[in-house]
Design a protein around this motif. Sequence first.
Motif, short mmCIF file in Angstrom:
data_model
loop_
_atom_site.label_atom_id
_atom_site.label_comp_id
_atom_site.label_asym_id
_atom_site.label_seq_id
_atom_site.Cartn_x
_atom_site.Cartn_y
_atom_site.Cartn_z
N UNK A 37 0.78 -1.37 -0.07
CA UNK A 37 0.03 0.03 0.01
C UNK A 37 0.73 1.39 0.08
N UNK A 38 2.20 1.25 0.79
CA UNK A 38 2.78 2.20 1.02
C UNK A 38 4.03 2.14 1.15
N UNK A 39 5.04 2.57 0.59
CA UNK A 39 6.52 2.21 0.70
C UNK A 39 7.64 3.55 0.66
N UNK A 40 8.55 3.34 1.46
CA UNK A 40 9.72 4.22 1.50
C UNK A 40 10.85 3.50 0.92
N UNK A 41 10.99 3.24 -0.30
CA UNK A 41 11.88 2.27 -1.01
C UNK A 41 13.29 2.61 -0.39
N UNK A 42 13.93 3.93 -0.38
CA UNK A 42 15.16 4.24 0.03
C UNK A 42 15.39 3.64 1.57
N UNK A 43 14.36 3.52 2.30
CA UNK A 43 14.56 2.95 3.76
C UNK A 43 14.11 1.44 4.08
#
Length: 108
Positions: A37-43
Amino acid sequence: MGKSELEQAFLMQVRAVKLPEPEQEFRFHNKRKWRADFAWPDLRILVEIEGGVWSGGRHTRGSGFIGDCDKYNTATLEGWRVFRFAGDHVKNGMALNTVERAIFGSIR
């Protein structure tokens, strides 16, 4: 695919406290069509807002539950931190608090 009310509420909370903007419906696996649903790819953070917990939704029925286990376990093996939240977690702020801690550590 449109966002559920819970997903919209979570995104509004994220924006209200000015967290980094998450990617939505993020495809995290290059062979499977799995999305978060949501992502913070760099983290390497994935968030799933689980609807239908009490109403017998897809995530609580046999094949849906098993499929979710495969998805979340694979994401974890590939180095993602996977956070799953029910509606109550979004409504009471626990989801937002957990993601803030994951992004910034326990002290902001």
